[in-house]
Design a protein around this motif. Structure first.
Motif, mmCIF file in Angstrom:
data_model
loop_
_atom_site.group_PDB
_atom_site.id
_atom_site.type_symbol
_atom_site.label_atom_id
_atom_site.label_comp_id
_atom_site.label_asym_id
_atom_site.label_seq_id
_atom_site.Cartn_x
_atom_site.Cartn_y
_atom_site.Cartn_z
ATOM 1 N N SER A 1 -35.758 -54.117 -18.161
ATOM 2 C CA SER A 1 -34.125 -54.591 -17.979
ATOM 3 C C SER A 1 -33.371 -53.861 -18.866
ATOM 4 O O SER A 1 -33.647 -53.215 -19.512
ATOM 5 C CB SER A 1 -34.096 -56.202 -18.372
ATOM 6 O OG SER A 1 -34.487 -56.227 -19.802
ATOM 7 N N TYR B 1 -33.838 -51.372 -22.248
ATOM 8 C CA TYR B 1 -34.248 -51.998 -23.157
ATOM 9 C C TYR B 1 -35.638 -51.506 -23.462
ATOM 10 O O TYR B 1 -36.397 -51.509 -24.458
ATOM 11 C CB TYR B 1 -34.712 -53.522 -23.034
ATOM 12 C CG TYR B 1 -33.321 -54.306 -23.257
ATOM 13 C CD1 TYR B 1 -32.544 -54.116 -24.389
ATOM 14 C CD2 TYR B 1 -32.728 -55.391 -22.282
ATOM 15 C CE1 TYR B 1 -31.400 -54.765 -24.618
ATOM 16 C CE2 TYR B 1 -31.517 -55.739 -22.472
ATOM 17 C CZ TYR B 1 -30.741 -55.913 -23.821
ATOM 18 O OH TYR B 1 -29.620 -56.406 -23.831
ATOM 19 N N ASN C 1 -38.233 -52.770 -21.480
ATOM 20 C CA ASN C 1 -39.151 -53.588 -20.727
ATOM 21 C C ASN C 1 -38.671 -53.686 -19.289
ATOM 22 O O ASN C 1 -39.205 -54.703 -18.778
ATOM 23 C CB ASN C 1 -39.061 -54.888 -21.691
ATOM 24 C CG ASN C 1 -37.791 -55.586 -21.502
ATOM 25 O OD1 ASN C 1 -36.945 -54.947 -21.264
ATOM 26 N ND2 ASN C 1 -37.700 -56.640 -22.307
HETATM 27 C C1 LIG Z 1 -36.077 -57.210 -22.383
HETATM 28 O O1 LIG Z 1 -35.612 -57.148 -23.842
HETATM 29 C C2 LIG Z 1 -34.246 -57.691 -23.767
HETATM 30 C C3 LIG Z 1 -34.204 -57.455 -25.238
HETATM 31 O O2 LIG Z 1 -34.973 -57.094 -26.027
HETATM 32 C C4 LIG Z 1 -34.325 -59.295 -23.693
HETATM 33 O O3 LIG Z 1 -32.959 -59.562 -23.639
HETATM 34 C C5 LIG Z 1 -34.739 -59.250 -22.204
HETATM 35 O O4 LIG Z 1 -35.006 -60.929 -21.617
HETATM 36 C C6 LIG Z 1 -35.990 -58.602 -21.839
HETATM 37 N N1 LIG Z 1 -36.267 -58.726 -20.411
HETATM 38 C C7 LIG Z 1 -37.493 -58.714 -19.947
HETATM 39 C C8 LIG Z 1 -37.707 -58.752 -18.467
HETATM 40 O O5 LIG Z 1 -38.556 -59.086 -20.704
#
Ligand SMILES: *[C@@H]1O[C@H](CO)[C@@H](O)[C@H](O)[C@H]1NC(C)=O
Ligand SMILES: *[C@@H]1O[C@H](CO)[C@@H](O)[C@H](O)[C@H]1NC(C)=O
Ligand SMILES: *[C@@H]1O[C@H](CO)[C@@H](O)[C@H](O)[C@H]1NC(C)=O
Ligand SMILES: *[C@@H]1O[C@H](CO)[C@@H](O)[C@H](O)[C@H]1NC(C)=O
Ligand SMILES: *[C@@H]1O[C@H](CO)[C@@H](O)[C@H](O)[C@H]1NC(C)=O
Length: 666
Positions: free
Chosen positions: A314, A310, A312
Motif C-alpha cells: 500500500s 510503504y 507492504n
Molecule cells: C502497510 O503499512 C502501513 C504503515 O506501515 C499501514 O498503515 C497499512 O495498513 C499497511 N497495509 C497493509 C495492506 O498491510
C-alpha cells in the motif's frame, strides 16, 4: 407433439452431462458472437480443480465433490475454444502473483468458472479469483467477463440475488462489463418448443439516471434455450456486452485527490478555502462539466502529498488514495508511471515536461572594477610596456642628440629616464608637458607618435568606461551540467524523484543534497547562490515567475538549454476508472484546440502580473548616474589622495630629520 416431448426433455436437461453440454455450447456461442477476434481469453477457475485433474495435491478440505464429468468439461471447453483458432488462450492455474511478464498484453476477455454450489462459497470464490487475476500486469478490468456458475440454483429470485452479489464484488475491482450465466432448473418448454437452459444476468451501474454505481439489481438480459433436439440458441439474441458507461452522469460523484502543486493545483488567493485554480483544476472542472458529474475533493491526510510505497503493497499520500480506490483520480498532473505501478492507469499526456538544471544566475561584476575592466590585463601590460619603451627611446634619443649637438639645449625636460617617464605619464593623463621640445626631427617624431597613441587610447578608454560604469556586466554563467559538477557547487533534486528517475541513480548523483520540494530547492539556490538543482520546467518556471523574481523583474534562478530528460505529464486515475475513455477524448479535444496551452500561459501570466505590482521597473533604458555608478572613480580618487598624503608625510619626516640633523653637524 410438443407435449409428448416435455418428459423426454426434462430427463435430458436434468443429467449433468446435458447441462455441461449446454454450458459449452453457450460459452462457445458467446465467445463467437461477442468476444473480439484476435484478442486474448483468460480462463480462470478454482485451483483445486487442476490439482485433481493432474492427480497431484488434492485439497479435500474444500469439501467439493467433483462430478465425474468435470475434467471432461474443461478439456472440451479448452479444446473447443482452441480449435476455433480465433483467440489466444491463457489459463490461470497457479497463484503466481507479482510475476512481471516481458511484454504484458492486456487480456480482452475473461471466462471465470465457479464450481461451488453454496451462495457464499460462490461469491467468495469469484472474489478470490478476481483478486488473483487483478494482481497480474495483464489484468484488464475493461475486458468482457463471462462468469459461469456450474451448479443449478433452485429458486429464481435467489439466482438473481446471487448475480447481484457477484456484480457488487466485481465492481470493487471496477469490472462492469460482466455477464453471469447460471444454469436453470426450469424444465418446461414454452410454446416454441424450447426450454431455457441458462439465464444470463448483467447490471447497469448508471441506470436509471441518478443511480451512481451502487445499484445491486441484476437484470435478466438473455436466456440460452434448447430445443427438443438439444440444439441451443440465444432467446432474445441481444448484445450481451452493451456499453454501460453513460456520457451524462447526472451528478454522480467522482472523487478527486487534491493537494497543492503549483501551477496545476493551487488556491486563487490566500483567502480561498478550496483549490480553485491551476491547469489541473481547470481541466478537472471541464471534465466534470462535460460528464455532468460532481467532484468530491479528498485531501491526503499524510504530510507526503504524492505518496510513497510503504513496502507492504500500500501507498501513502494521493497516490495511495488512488491505488486504494478511495479516489478516482489525482487532480495534479503526474508523470507517466503506469509501467512501474500496476494499480493505476494513465490518461493521454497533456503536457510534455522537461527536467532541466536550475542554477544561480550569474552575479554582476563589482562596480569598483569598472575602471580597470575596460582593458584586459594583457592590454594593460602591453600599454605599460609601450610606455616604458617609448620613455627609454625618448631618453636615448635626447642623450644621443645632446652628445653630438654643438650647442647645448636649454630644454632639460627629457635628459633623464625619470623625467621622460614623468612627462609621458602626463601625456597619458592628457596633461600639458614642458614646452618647446628639442628642435630635432627624431625627438619630435617620437613625442608626436606618443601623443597620438595616447589620444586614441584615451578616447577608446573613456568611451567604454561610461558603459562599464552604467552596466558592469555579468560574471560567467554556468552553462552545462559538466560545469555544474566541476564547479564544486552543491546540487540536488526533490528527493521523491529518486525511485522514479532511474537516470538519477548513477555514480555522478551519489553526493546529492536533495530537498523536499521545488520551492525549497529554489529558495536554497536564490538565497545561497551556491546550489544547483534539477527541476520540472513547468513547475519551476511558474514558481520563478510568481515568487522568485528580483525587484527589477529579473529571475533569481536561471537555467541553461541542456535538457536532462523529458517526462509525459498526464492524469493518473485508478485502475479501471470507467470514465477514462471519455476523459481521454476530452483531453485530446482540449489539446487540439490549444486550450490547455492557453490555460497554462494564462496562469503564468497572471502570476507575473501579480508579482509585478511589487516591482519598481525602470521607466526606460536611460538611467540616471548615481554615486553607485561612479563609486569606482571615488575609490581611485581616495586611493590617490591616500598615496599622496603618505608621500607627503614621508617627505615631511625626511625634511624634519634634515632640520634636526643639520644644527648638530654645525
Ligand atoms: C502497510 O503499512 C502501513 C504503515 O506501515 C499501514 O498503515 C497499512 O495498513 C499497511 N497495509 C497493509 C495492506 O498491510
Ligand atoms: C495460492 O495462494 C494461497 C493463499 O493465497 C496459498 O495458500 C496456496 O498455497 C497458493 N497455491 C499455490 C499453488 O501456490
Ligand atoms: C424468493 O421468492 C419467494 C417467493 O416468491 C420468497 O418467499 C423468498 O423470500 C424470496 N427469496 C429471496 C432471497 O428474495
Ligand atoms: C445534470 O444532472 C442533473 C442532476 O441529475 C440534471 O438535473 C441535469 O439536467 C443534468 N444536466 C444535463 C446537461 O444533462
Ligand atoms: C528560504 O530561505 C531563507 C534563508 O535560508 C529562510 O529564512 C526562509 O524561511 C526560506 N523560505 C522558505 C519558503 O523556505
Amino acid at each position: 407433439m410438443a407435449i409428448a416431448l416435455v418428459p423426454l426433455l426434462a430427463t435430458l436437461v436434468e443429467s449433468s452431462e446435458e447441462v455441461n453440454h449446454h454450458m459449452l455450447q453457450c460459452l462457445h456461442a458467446t465467445a463467437m458472437r461477442h468476444f473480439t477476434p484476435m484478442s486474448d481469453i483468460m480462463v480462470a477457475s478454482d485451483n483445486t480443480w487442476f490439482s485433481e485433474k493432474h492427480g497431484t495435491v488434492v485439497k479435500k478440505s474444500a469439501q467439493i465433490t467433483m462430478p465425474y464429468l468435470e475434467t471432461d468439461f474443461w478439456k472440451e471447453l479448452l479444446q473447443d475454444l482452441h480449435e476455433t483458432e480465433i483467440w489466444s488462450l491463457s489459463l490461470h492455474l497457479q497463484n503466481k502473483s507479482g510475476k512481471k511478464e516481458v511484454l504484458p498484453r492486456k487480456h480482452g476477455n475473461y471466462i471465470i468458472i465457479s464450481p461451488y454450489h453454496d451462495h457464499e462459497a460462490v461469491v467468495t470464490d469469484i472474489s478470490h479469483q478476481i483478486k488473483k487475476l487483478s494482481n497480474s500486469w495483464d489484468w484488464n478490468p475493461r475486458a468482457k467477463f463471462a462468469v459461469l456458475l456450474q451448479r443449478i440454483h433452485m429458486q429464481e429470485n435467489s439466482t438473481q440475488q446471487l448475480a447481484a452479489d457477484i456484480f457488487a464484488d466485481l465492481w470493487l475491482s471496477r469490472v462492469v462489463n460482466a455477464v453471469v450465466m447460471v444454469p436453470t432448473p426450469n424444465k418446461h418448454s414454452n410454446a416454441m418448443g424450447t426450454a431455457p437452459a441458462l439465464q444470463m444476468y448483467t447490471w447497469f451501474p448508471y441506470q436509471p439516471p441518478g443511480h451512481c454505481a451502487d445499484v445491486r439489481d441484476a437484470v435478466l438480459l438473455d436466456q440460452w434455450v434448447v430445443d427438443s433436439k438439444g440444439n441451443g440458441k440465444f432467446h432474445y439474441n441481444i448484445p450481451l456486452f452493451p456499453n454501460k458507461i453513460p456520457t451524462n452522469f447526472h451528478g454522480c460523484p467522482v472523487t478527486v485527490s487534491v493537494f497543492e502543486f503549483e501551477p496545476s493545483v493551487m488556491k486563487e488567493s490566500s483567502a480561498s478555502t478550496t483549490f480553485d485554480e491551476g491547469t489541473g483544476i481547470r481541466l478537472l472542472h471541464e471534465i466534470v462539466r462535460k460528464g455532468n458529474m460532481s467532484a468530491v475533493y479528498l485531501e491526503p491526510s499524510h504530510a507526503e502529498h504524492w505518496g510513497l510505497p510503504y513496502g507492504n503493497g500500500s501507498w501513502s499520500g494521493g497516490l495511495g488514495q488512488v491505488i486504494g480506490g478511495q479516489a478516482d483520480l489525482l487532480a495534479a498532473y503526474s508523470y507517466y508511471r503506469c509501467h512501474i505501478i500496476n494499480e493505476i492507469e494513465c490518461s493521454i499526456p497533456y503536457f510534455i515536461d522537461q527536467i532541466r538544471w536550475y542554477i544561480p544566475c550569474a552575479m554582476p561584476y563589482p562596480r569598483w572594477m569598472s575602471l580597470t575592466r575596460v582593458f584586459s590585463p594583457s592590454l594593460w601590460l602591453s600599454f605599460l610596456a609601450v610606455y616604458i619603451v617609448f620613455a627609454l627611446l625618448m631618453w636615448q634619443a635626447v642623450t644621443v642628440s645632446n652628445r653630438f649637438s654643438l650647442q647645448s639645449t636649454n630644454n632639460h625636460a627629457y635628459t633623464s629616464l625619470i623625467k621622460c617617464l614623468f612627462n609621458f605619464w602626463a601625456v597619458i593623463l592628457e596633461q600639458s608637458i614642458s614646452n618647446n621640445p628639442p628642435r630635432i626631427a627624431a625627438i619630435r617624431v617620437v613625442l608626436l607618435v606618443w601623443v597620438l597613441f595616447c589620444m586614441s587610447m584615451n578616447t577608446v578608454y573613456q568611451t567604454y568606461l561610461t558603459s562599464f560604469l552604467v552596466d558592469p556586466g555579468l560574471q560567467h554563467q554556468l552553462s552545462s551540467a559538466d560545469e555544474v559538477f566541476n564547479s564544486g557547487m552543491e546540487f540536488g533534486f526533490p528527493f521523491r524523484w529518486k525511485p522514479f528517475l532511474t537516470d538519477l541513480s548513477g555514480d555522478r548523483y551519489r553526493h546529492t543534497h536533495n530537498c523536499k520540494s521545488f520551492r525549497e530547492c529554489l529558495n536554497r539556490t536564490s538565497f545561497t547562490h551556491n546550489f544547483a538543482f534539477m527541476g520540472s520546467a513547468i513547475a519551476t518556471d511558474y514558481m520563478i515567475a510568481a515568487e522568485f523574481t528580483s525587484s527589477d523583474g529579473k529571475p533569481l534562478v536561471c537555467s541553461f538549454d541542456q535538457i536532462f530528460t523529458i517526462q509525459l505529464a498526464l492524469m493518473t486515475v485508478t485502475k479501471g476508472f470507467i470514465f477514462l475513455d471519455y476523459l481521454n477524448r476530452i483531453v485530446s479535444q482540449l489539446m487540439d484546440a490549444g486550450v490547455i496551452e492557453h490555460w497554462s500561459d494564462n496562469i503564468k501570466f497572471t502570476a507575473i502580473l501579480a508579482s509585478a505590482t511589487e516591482m519598481d521597473l525602470l521607466a526606460g533604458e536611460y538611467t540616471q548616474l548615481t554615486l553607485l555608478h561612479i563609486q569606482s572613480a571615488f575609490y581611485f580618487l581616495f586611493l590617490g589622495y591616500t598615496v599622496a598624503t603618505i608621500a607627503f608625510l614621508l617627505e615631511l619626516t625626511r625634511y624634519v630629520k634634515q632640520l634636526v640633523c643639520t644644527p648638530k653637524r654645525k
